[in-house]
Design an enzyme around this catalytic site. Structure first.
Site, PDB file in Angstrom:
ATOM      1  N   GLY A   1       3.220   8.121  11.173  1.00 57.02           N
ATOM      2  CA  GLY A   1       3.976   9.155  11.873  1.00 57.02           C
ATOM      3  C   GLY A   1       5.266   8.681  12.495  1.00 57.02           C
ATOM      4  O   GLY A   1       6.321   9.304  12.327  1.00 57.02           O
TER       5      GLY A   1
ATOM      6  N   GLY B   1      -3.162   6.513   7.786  1.00 58.74           N
ATOM      7  CA  GLY B   1      -4.436   5.804   7.652  1.00 58.74           C
ATOM      8  C   GLY B   1      -4.894   5.691   6.222  1.00 58.74           C
ATOM      9  O   GLY B   1      -5.373   4.640   5.778  1.00 58.74           O
TER      10      GLY B   1
ATOM     11  N   ARG C   1       4.774  18.126   6.348  1.00 57.02           N
ATOM     12  CA  ARG C   1       3.501  18.194   5.624  1.00 57.02           C
ATOM     13  C   ARG C   1       3.323  19.551   4.943  1.00 57.02           C
ATOM     14  O   ARG C   1       2.680  19.632   3.892  1.00 57.02           O
ATOM     15  CB  ARG C   1       2.340  17.906   6.576  1.00 57.02           C
ATOM     16  CG  ARG C   1       2.234  16.433   6.927  1.00 57.02           C
ATOM     17  CD  ARG C   1       1.038  16.122   7.788  1.00 57.02           C
ATOM     18  NE  ARG C   1       0.837  14.673   7.901  1.00 57.02           N
ATOM     19  CZ  ARG C   1      -0.087  14.093   8.642  1.00 57.02           C
ATOM     20  NH1 ARG C   1      -0.918  14.853   9.349  1.00 57.02           N
ATOM     21  NH2 ARG C   1      -0.197  12.784   8.689  1.00 57.02           N
TER      22      ARG C   1
ATOM     23  N   LYS D   1      -1.399  -2.535  18.186  1.00 56.74           N
ATOM     24  CA  LYS D   1      -2.535  -3.438  18.200  1.00 56.74           C
ATOM     25  C   LYS D   1      -2.796  -4.105  16.853  1.00 56.74           C
ATOM     26  O   LYS D   1      -2.816  -3.439  15.826  1.00 56.74           O
ATOM     27  CB  LYS D   1      -3.800  -2.679  18.628  1.00 56.74           C
ATOM     28  CG  LYS D   1      -3.746  -2.135  20.055  1.00 56.74           C
ATOM     29  CD  LYS D   1      -5.033  -1.425  20.407  1.00 56.74           C
ATOM     30  CE  LYS D   1      -5.015  -0.917  21.836  1.00 56.74           C
ATOM     31  NZ  LYS D   1      -6.291  -0.226  22.190  1.00 56.74           N
TER      32      LYS D   1
END
Length: 394
Positions: A353, A376, A41, A202
């Protein structure tokens, strides 16, 4: 999209030479004992920072790191980032141990052309995540120009991404943020066939993007624990594998939507199962999961099927691991898919990630067209949701 680019600012008659430029970066890097484990990053911000330096701007960098919950936390200081950034930029990057206040204002006022100052962790101040107007105004007073280059935070309406922008007539998107938007636009309007590969624990975490991609992608393949919620919803035995029973109805809706749209929705056909979740667990490959088995990775037949779809695709979007990637013995499927995506001739975009860690571990990151810095944010953009940090630049 009516936002200015950094190049647009450079072309303006007023320019940015000699001006203080506040750059919102995403330096939310993994740390262990004050050592940065992955500098990806930081390196992703270099094109924007070098362009500002060449334009003789006075550069003020702002970022968050971790979740200190509005309180100074020594282990989440950005000081180690200043050290790495100094090495990468070839100059000494100054550091302010405060984000705002008189000392910080003085450091900013005394900056010379091309010098760089990194502010302490934005989230040490409770006003950052609450988008407090007072905190945003204090940040804005540090500079004359605002550049947002933190795509990974663009889906957050925080003081440094939204509140601060209104105080600047000269505001723009940095090179990284624009590149992210351009690359992710290829998923929304793809060259077909579009192959989407989603993993993770999930269904509930990725329900909106699953609902968007199921009828949109030519092929949607699912791995990770969330695959077993889909399988259980369709009546398959999944043993002691992690599932979300309260998501069965949603899972069936997504499967039906893909079928109605004539799309292919792939689930694992074989599995790596273990007797427990540990590095010493006993594992085996099965087609049907026994009652006492725990699925920890996709099996070799599934890996090959998914890899073939990657080879056929013209556009690929991948987010999330295929198994419990943190344990090397359960990472085989994820690594095989990383190699397959890299080998494909299709346009590939990888985010999240664990997915980035997989392509790095496989040594194939240079063969991926775009490594997204925002898991996200990338999922929300692909869904077609507005990103507050981008809208604030309009």
């Amino acid at each position: 999209m009516g936002i200015a680019s950094l190049d647009d600012l450079l072309k303006q008659r007023s320019g940015i030479s000699g001006k203080r430029v506040l750059v919102r970066c995403d330096f939310n890097v993994p740390l262990k004992e004050n050592e940065i484990l992955d500098t990806s990053r930081i390196q992703a911000a270099l094109p924007t920072l070098k362009k500002l330096s060449e334009a003789r701007a006075k550069i003020i960098l702002a970022s968050h790191l971790g979740r200190p919950n509005g309180k100074p936390t020594e282990t989440l200081s950005l000081r180690p980032v200043a050290k790495i950034l100094s090495q990468l930029m070839g100059i000494t990057v100054k550091f302010s141990d405060k984000t705002i206040g008189q000392v910080t204002e003085s450091l900013c006022s005394n900056l010379k052309d091309k010098e760089i100052l990194l502010l302490e962790n934005l989230r040490f101040h409770p006003g950052e995540e609450s988008n407090d107007p007072g905190f945003a105004k204090d940040l804005a007073q540090l500079a004359q120009v605002y550049v947002n280059d933190a795509f990974g935070c663009a889906h957050r309406a925080h003081a440094s991404t939204v509140g601060v922008a209104r105080y600047f007539e000269q505001r723009a998107a940095g090179d990284l943020l624009l590149k992210e938007l351009e690359q992710l636009e290829t998923i929304k309007s793809p060259t077909r066939p579009l192959f989407c590969l989603l993993g993770g624990a999930k269904v509930s975490d990725k329900l909106p993007v699953l609902e968007t991609l199921a009828p949109h992608a030519d092929v949607l393949a699912v791995g990770g624990a969330m695959a077993y919620t889909f399988m259980a919803a369709r009546g398959h035995t999944v043993g002691d594998s992690l599932i979300e029973k309260d998501q069965f109805a949603e899972a069936n809706k997504i499967l039906d939507a893909a079928k109605s749209a004539g799309r292919k929705f792939l689930l694992p056909t074989d599995h790596i199962i273990a007797d427990n979740i540990s590095t010493s667990a006993k594992t085996r490959i099965v087609d049907e999961i026994p009652n006492d088995g725990i699925a920890v990775d996709i099996g070799p037949k599934t890996s090959s099927t998914y890899a073939l779809e990657a080879d056929r695709a013209s556009t690929i979007f991948w987010n999330g691991p295929m198994g419990i990637f943190e344990i090397p013995r359960f990472a085989g499927g994820t690594k095989k898919l990383a190699q397959a995506v890299a080998d494909s001739a299709g346009q590939s975009v990888v985010g999240g990630g664990d997915s980035l860690a997989a392509v790095n571990a496989a040594g194939v990151s240079s063969h991926i067209n775009h490594l997204s810095t925002g898991g996200g944010a990338s999922l929300e953009y692909v869904q077609g949701l507005p990103l507050p940090g981008v809208e604030a630049l309009e």
